[in-house]
Structure formats: C-alpha cells, structure tokens
Design an enzyme around this catalytic site. Structure first.
Site, PDB file in Angstrom:
ATOM      1  N   GLU A 111      83.430  91.608   9.806  1.00 30.11           N
ATOM      2  CA  GLU A 111      84.689  92.341   9.728  1.00 30.11           C
ATOM      3  C   GLU A 111      85.734  91.509   8.996  1.00 30.11           C
ATOM      4  O   GLU A 111      85.891  90.317   9.246  1.00 30.11           O
ATOM      5  CB  GLU A 111      85.207  92.700  11.123  1.00 30.11           C
ATOM      6  CG  GLU A 111      86.422  93.609  11.082  1.00 30.11           C
ATOM      7  CD  GLU A 111      86.777  94.192  12.437  1.00 30.11           C
ATOM      8  OE1 GLU A 111      87.529  95.188  12.475  1.00 30.11           O
ATOM      9  OE2 GLU A 111      86.304  93.659  13.466  1.00 30.11           O
TER      10      GLU A 111
ATOM     11  N   ASP B 251      89.126  99.028  11.556  1.00 31.86           N
ATOM     12  CA  ASP B 251      89.343 100.298  12.240  1.00 31.86           C
ATOM     13  C   ASP B 251      90.746 100.805  11.930  1.00 31.86           C
ATOM     14  O   ASP B 251      91.594 100.075  11.441  1.00 31.86           O
ATOM     15  CB  ASP B 251      89.135 100.134  13.744  1.00 31.86           C
ATOM     16  CG  ASP B 251      87.711  99.687  14.062  1.00 31.86           C
ATOM     17  OD1 ASP B 251      86.788 100.329  13.548  1.00 31.86           O
ATOM     18  OD2 ASP B 251      87.542  98.703  14.800  1.00 31.86           O
TER      19      ASP B 251
ATOM     20  N   ASP C 145      94.920  96.789  10.338  1.00 29.29           N
ATOM     21  CA  ASP C 145      94.762  95.329  10.431  1.00 29.29           C
ATOM     22  C   ASP C 145      93.397  94.845   9.969  1.00 29.29           C
ATOM     23  O   ASP C 145      93.262  93.761   9.433  1.00 29.29           O
ATOM     24  CB  ASP C 145      94.999  94.858  11.871  1.00 29.29           C
ATOM     25  CG  ASP C 145      93.802  95.120  12.764  1.00 29.29           C
ATOM     26  OD1 ASP C 145      93.426  96.301  12.934  1.00 29.29           O
ATOM     27  OD2 ASP C 145      93.215  94.148  13.271  1.00 29.29           O
TER      28      ASP C 145
ATOM     29  N   TYR D  17      95.425  92.162  20.547  1.00 25.29           N
ATOM     30  CA  TYR D  17      96.024  90.970  19.952  1.00 25.29           C
ATOM     31  C   TYR D  17      97.050  90.405  20.926  1.00 25.29           C
ATOM     32  O   TYR D  17      98.238  90.311  20.624  1.00 25.29           O
ATOM     33  CB  TYR D  17      96.692  91.310  18.617  1.00 25.29           C
ATOM     34  CG  TYR D  17      95.744  91.500  17.456  1.00 25.29           C
ATOM     35  CD1 TYR D  17      95.311  90.407  16.698  1.00 25.29           C
ATOM     36  CD2 TYR D  17      95.294  92.756  17.099  1.00 25.29           C
ATOM     37  CE1 TYR D  17      94.456  90.580  15.621  1.00 25.29           C
ATOM     38  CE2 TYR D  17      94.437  92.942  16.022  1.00 25.29           C
ATOM     39  CZ  TYR D  17      94.017  91.849  15.287  1.00 25.29           C
ATOM     40  OH  TYR D  17      93.168  92.015  14.210  1.00 25.29           O
TER      41      TYR D  17
END
Length: 478
Positions: free
Chosen positions: A461, A94, A91, A220
């Site tokens: 990120e 990581d 996603d 999430y």
C-alpha cells in the site's frame, strides 16, 4: 467562540464513483548489490512523485488533470449536514480522507518548495508542486470553517473536545504553505498564515489528543500533541519571525530528546531540525533549549547516516529499516531532514559532528542518494525492483489501491458494487488496470523481500505521507 479544525473525513462513496485509477561506514557490501549497475533518473522520479498526488485527489477534478484514469469522486461530501467538504486527498489505498496524515503531507510538500524551490523550478515542476499543496490547503480552509469529522455524521473538535495534535499539525501545514506561496500568491499566503495563527492559538489554549475527543479516530491515532505544538510554533516562527513563537520554543519544558523516527505522528525531529536551521542562519542562539533542539536533531541525522550512538537498523542489503508496516514512510521523511540540513550546513560553511566523526554536507547528500536510501527505493536493491510505481522497468503491479485496481470509469462506465469490487477486482490475480505513477509503496521487509499482492497491505500500500517528503529529496538530487 468555537475554533473547529480538521479531524478526518471518510467520504461515503461508491466504488464506481471513484474512477480506478563509498560512504559513511555503510561498508563495501553495498557496492556488491546485484543491481548495482542500475542507472537512476532522479528527474523522472521527481515528476512521477508529484504526479502521484493527482491520483489521490478527491472531489471534482480540474480540466488539467494528468492522471487521466481517475474521475470525479465524493462530490456530495458533507451534503447530508448541509456543508461542503468536497476536495482534499485520499490518504492511501482506500477512499478515506484522514486529516492528520494529510496535513503532515502538505507540510512536507510545502517544505520541499521552501527549501528546494529553485531545483523544482529548474525541472519545471514548481507549479505542479504548488498545485499539489493548494489542493490540500483549499480543503483545509473549508474544514476550519465548518464541522470537521465525517463518517456517517459530522462532529468537531472544539474547546470542550480538544485536539491539539490535529490542530497543531494543520497549523504547521498552513504556516509552511504560507511561505511556499509568499512569492507567487501573496494574498493566498496571507490567508493561510491567518488560519495557521488561529489554529495554533486554539491548539495551545485547549490541549488534548484528538482521538480522546473523537473515539472513531483510531486509524491514525496520535501518540501525543506536544510535538505538533513545537512543530507548529517552529513553522510559525519561520513564517513570521514573531517573538511569540520563538519564546514558545525557547521556554518549552520538553524538546523531545533524540528520536528514533520522523513521521506523521512524531514531529519532534522535524521541529528540532527546523530550529537547528534557525541557529545556523543566526536567527536563534546555540545555547539553552535552542542548543538542545539542535543537538537532538543532529543526533537523529547521525543515527540515520549510521554515524551515531544509536544507529537506525538496516536490511540485509543495507537499506534503512524501521518497521515491517510501511517502512519506506520513515525512510523518505528521514532522508528529507538529511538533505535539507545538508544545504543549511553548506550555507553556514559548517559540518555535522557525529559520535563517529565530522560529516560534511556533501557526505549527507551522498548518503541520501546511496543504495541505502533513494537509489535502493528506485531499483538498486536485491530484487532489482523500483518501489516507486511506474518508475523503471520493474515495479509493483498489484498496489493495494482501490482506484488503481478497478477498471477506470473512462474505460467502462458500468457501476461496481462494493462486493463486486472485492470479488472481481481485489482478489484478481493480475496487474492493476491503472498504474499509480509515482506512488511509494510500503516496501520490502528486513530481508529485502517484497510480496507483490494487493492483500499484502503492509508492503504493497502506498500513502501520501510516504511521497510528501521524497519530493524535496528528489528535487535536490535531480
């Protein structure tokens, strides 16, 4: 009968195994930005935005892989339980495959092909966009047949452990993708549509939030599931014209109200704009609940373009601003709705009625292009920095991304332990050895400041949910 559906998959993968890898009231101040003369190449940005997804691939990479610094990864996913869970997308930075945002990403990539397929074809990017969608949907097909949740073990959502939000979003992804593939691969399209119908039925019949069934799913977590059910129904109606789904939309007791954002968690604005497009196309009446959807979706766009009654906040330099954590994800998704709705208004020879006045379709596209939006992301900002990695002469060098920040296995095949990954690479004060081309990072703060450091995950990120929506926007502008 059980109807298991994707939750999220966290592959247990060693670091060495994943190769490293004049306008709408904005004001004259926007015209005075120091980098106002920066030229923008939307075609190049489009190409890079799709290329990014190849760097996020998990599993066995194909022979035509273009992000050459990446290598195969997570080839045994699910093997400890005797199932094949290889594939899909990481996603963000990581090595985790979260199903909820991944499904939203695939839905938005599919919508990009549906609405801007001709532009993608003209730029010779349609095949690449379809390949990006299929990498996700092939993985989802595996997961709808098997147990769905994997960390150290496999778990599932089912009748006793519902997850309407996750099942609904995955149904939306399947339905949207079925439309995207309807011309190029009718058989695959039909298969995807079958999965979409099955998952919607399950999500609607067995209601509940997925993190309540799978407590480990906190990264999430969902704020609710009614938006995903509406979102999935809207996509299924678009894919089938079946009255079952139009009845579901028209009879809903909650059309969402005017939202403050459109994201992987909150789909109301997306569903509202889809319904508004149905109305403009003559597929639904402009009254009752239908009219509520349309009005609420339009008011969201009005607020985005600074012509509403509750306008989106701005940075000091005039860029759209929602949140300190990964702000640009909300920008790209809002701009997609703006661009998509502009073309629907144009086809209907209509305009957008906002509290501040009537807005033409061309005005909407101009806003999406402006220094508040895409141009800001691509370098027309006070720092003169592109927040798309690899685009322009100045862009983030220390993206928070495990693969990009560790030397490629093709450069050095020596294993990298977890601790060594942190000590030698994560904390290394130098540019990443691999350029994560096309990635959209979280972006600057409300003061237009950006800290280019791997440890600054709020800003540095990138995530697939940031990039899925911008593909369509860039195709429209290119």
């Amino acid at each position: 009968m059980q109807h298991p559906v994707l939750l999220f998959h966290c592959p247990l993968v060693n670091l060495y195994q994943m190769a490293p890898k004049s306008l709408l009231g904005l004001g004259l101040s926007l015209l005075l930005l120091l980098q106002g003369a920066v030229s923008v190449d939307y075609g190049s940005a489009l190409t890079k935005s799709i290329l990014y997804f190849e760097a996020q691939r998990s599993g066995k990479l194909p022979s035509n892989q273009r992000a050459k610094w990446r290598g195969d990864s997570a080839l045994k996913d699910g093997g400890d339980a005797g199932v094949d869970l290889v594939g899909g997308y990481y996603d963000a930075g990581d090595n985790v495959k979260f199903g909820f945002p991944q499904a939203f990403t695939v839905t938005m990539l599919s919508w990009s092909v549906i609405d801007f397929g001709s532009q993608l074809s003209a730029k010779k990017e349609l095949d690449n966009a379809l390949a990006a969608i299929k990498w996700g949907t092939d993985y989802f097909i595996k997961l709808t047949r098997r147990l769905m949740f994997y960390t150290a073990k496999l778990e599932m959502i089912d009748e006793q452990h519902p997850g309407s939000d996750l099942a609904g979003e995955t149904a939306a992804a399947f339905a949207a993708a079925s439309i995207a593939f309807s011309k190029s691969d009718p058989d695959y399209s039909s298969q995807l549509l079958g999965h979409a119908k099955q998952l919607f039925d399950f999500a609607n019949s067995h209601q509940g939030m997925y993190q309540n069934s799978i407590p480990q799913a906190h990264f999430y977590s969902s704020s609710g599931f009614q938006d995903e059910l509406l979102w999935a129904a809207a996509w299924l109606y678009r894919a089938t014209n079946d009255k079952t789904y139009s009845d579901y939309l028209s009879s809903s007791g909650n059309t969402g109200g005017t939202r403050t954002m459109f994201s992987w968690d909150d789909k109301y604005s997306g569903a509202q704009v889809l319904v508004a497009k149905f109305i403009l196309e003559g597929k639904a009446p402009n009254d009752g609940n239908w009219g509520n959807y349309k009005n609420q979706g339009e008011q969201f766009i009005c607020n985005v373009i600074q012509q509403g009654s509750n306008n989106v906040k701005k940075t000091n330099a005039g860029a759209l601003w929602w949140d300190p954590f990964n702000n640009l994800q909300y920008t790209t998704s809002a701009l997609f709705l703006t661009a998509s709705y502009s073309d629907s208004l144009s086809a209907a020879k209509d305009s957008l009625n906002c509290p501040a006045g009537s807005i033409s379709p061309d005005d909407l596209i101009s806003f999406a292009r402006s220094q508040a939006c895409v141009d800001y992301i691509l370098g027309k900002n006070p720092k003169g920095m592109s927040y798309m990695v690899g685009y322009g002469s100045s862009f983030p060098q220390q993206v928070h991304h495990r693969g990009a920040s560790i030397v490629s296995i093709h450069e050095n095949g020596a294993p990298v332990t977890c601790q060594e990954g942190f000590d030698k690479w994560y904390n290394r004060q130098a540019p990443n050895p691999n350029v994560l081309e096309g990635a959209i990072v979280g972006g600057p703060d409300q003061g237009d400041n950006y800290g280019d450091s791997r440890s600054n995950f709020q800003q540095a990120e990138a995530a697939t949910a940031n990039s899925g929506p911008i593909v369509g926007v860039l195709a429209r502008l290119a």
